[in-house]
Design an enzyme around this catalytic site. Sequence first.
Site, PDB file in Angstrom:
ATOM      1  CG  ASN A  49      -2.541  -0.965   1.015  1.00 20.99           C
ATOM      2  OD1 ASN A  49      -3.218   0.191   0.419  1.00 20.99           O
ATOM      3  ND2 ASN A  49      -2.324  -2.431   1.059  1.00 20.99           N
ATOM      4  NE  ARG A  82       4.512  -3.415  17.462  1.00 20.06           N
ATOM      5  CZ  ARG A  82       5.485  -4.576  17.913  1.00 20.06           C
ATOM      6  NH1 ARG A  82       5.065  -5.059  18.998  1.00 20.06           N
ATOM      7  NH2 ARG A  82       6.497  -5.584  17.448  1.00 20.06           N
ATOM      8  CG  ASN A 123      -5.992   0.932   9.198  1.00 20.89           C
ATOM      9  OD1 ASN A 123      -4.863   0.924   8.733  1.00 20.89           O
ATOM     10  ND2 ASN A 123      -6.793   0.339   9.776  1.00 20.89           N
ATOM     11  CG  HIS A 130      -9.746  -3.398   8.451  1.00 20.69           C
ATOM     12  ND1 HIS A 130      -8.802  -4.164   9.306  1.00 20.69           N
ATOM     13  CD2 HIS A 130     -10.941  -4.486   7.829  1.00 20.69           C
ATOM     14  CE1 HIS A 130      -9.054  -5.340   9.602  1.00 20.69           C
ATOM     15  NE2 HIS A 130     -10.747  -5.267   9.403  1.00 20.69           N
ATOM     16  CB  THR A 169     -11.994   6.568  16.749  1.00 19.73           C
ATOM     17  OG1 THR A 169     -12.494   5.464  17.168  1.00 19.73           O
ATOM     18  CG2 THR A 169     -12.302   7.819  16.040  1.00 19.73           C
TER      19      THR A 169
HETATM   20  C1  GRF Z   1      -3.442  -4.330   3.982  1.00 16.64           C
HETATM   21  O1  GRF Z   1      -4.205  -5.985   3.471  1.00 16.64           O
HETATM   22  C2  GRF Z   1      -4.575  -4.277   4.807  1.00 16.64           C
HETATM   23  O2  GRF Z   1      -6.010  -3.083   4.152  1.00 16.64           O
HETATM   24  C3  GRF Z   1      -3.967  -4.073   6.201  1.00 16.64           C
HETATM   25  O3  GRF Z   1      -2.023  -4.824   6.106  1.00 16.64           O
HETATM   26  C4  GRF Z   1      -2.314  -4.728   5.047  1.00 16.64           C
HETATM   27  C5  GRF Z   1      -0.944  -4.418   4.321  1.00 16.64           C
HETATM   28  O4  GRF Z   1       0.156  -4.706   3.180  1.00 16.64           O
HETATM   29  N1  GRF Z   1      -4.384  -2.919   7.467  1.00 16.64           N
HETATM   30  P1  GRF Z   1       0.986  -4.165   2.349  1.00 16.64           P
HETATM   31  O5  GRF Z   1       1.912  -4.177   3.424  1.00 16.64           O
HETATM   32  O6  GRF Z   1       0.429  -2.535   2.826  1.00 16.64           O
HETATM   33  O7  GRF Z   1       1.104  -4.951   1.885  1.00 16.64           O
END
Ligand code: GRF
Length: 364
Positions: free
Chosen positions: A183, A262, A278, A280, A312
């Site tokens: 990401n 974390r 975030n 998710h 939050t």
């Molecule tokens: C993603 O799937 C995100 O939704 C979750 O952790 C993963 C991170 O993946 N919170 P990367 O390290 O960005 O490949």
Amino acid sequence: MSKGMTDADFTPATAAEVRQLRDQLDAQGKKLVFTNGCFDLLHAGHVRYLADARALGDAMVVALNSDASVRALKGPDRPLNNENDRAEVLCALRAVDVVVVFGDERATSLIEAIRPHVYAKGGDYTVESLNAEERAALQSVGAEIRILPLVPGRSTTATIQKMHAPQGGKLRLAVLGSGIGSNFRAIVDAIQAGKLDAEVVAAISDQKDSGFLAIAKQAGLPAHFVDPGTNPKKLGEAAQKEIFDHLERARVDVVVLAGFMRILKEPVISQYSGRIVNVHPSLLPKHKGAHAVPDALDAGDTEAGCTVHLVTAEIDAGAILEQGRVPVLPGDTAAVLHDRIKQVEHVLLPKVLNEWRERGLAVR
Ligand code: GRF
């Protein structure tokens, strides 16, 4: 009545005048639409909303919050334009037949005095979330309540924020991650491709050898390893403070959690409230927590996806900004499904960040 007067002698209508108009319309079997608001800095969202509202009847009155009531609702810096100016500008719109100014925070007594046939309100409300007193007044005068969709991204708050943003100022991002960082890479790529008007001013990880930190170093971005402390799951207080210090030094607008495993606590959570996002890997509120993808498979879901949301103190529970959906296919393993979800995350997260100010979300 005020419509059509020259600006030198513009005065808003009185409730009694509007009631007269309503009674005339009523006698002809026609309908008066009533809507209310602050209309501080008119934008296309307002104009479209007002045109849609006017189409619900034969004439429309806009009940405009007085300067004092705008201040009570929006804070001491508002309104930007005084009530007579706001009334005059509104009154010049084709959709608006008459404007009346009211001083209370609620339009209850005006609704009772005018007895409109239709009451229109923008889609930031639902019939249930309308003020109970206002709703009761509308019911007692027999007004039909209509909620109209708002135009996304057009709001006075977003416009004010754009004006406050530093000249040519890019959104200053801190990205936090613990894993491979796909990401994070999507964010860096989107910036390089000119699709995301932002800059990464801090990349922070709790994992010294993470792919995430390698991406930051390779791209020449300020990369920081923060020692999480002795507890394998929690982030110690010293680490919480160290992260906060990095954010402050880098003058960060928005904190992006991109696979940060974390839990962020004080002081970051309150100091950056409304500015932490975030991603998710589930369609929240389904499957909160660290095992969202296997949980979706175990639940036998036929559809999965990802959610970009504000952070939050409560885990995976902040306001949802965007969601993306993918099918769960026969034979999917958690890894295969997670990869499919990530493809969507990589588009959605940079998109939300690029639209941050337009969406009226908070910045420094
Ligand atoms: C993603 O799937 C995100 O939704 C979750 O952790 C993963 C991170 O993946 N919170 P990367 O390290 O960005 O490949």
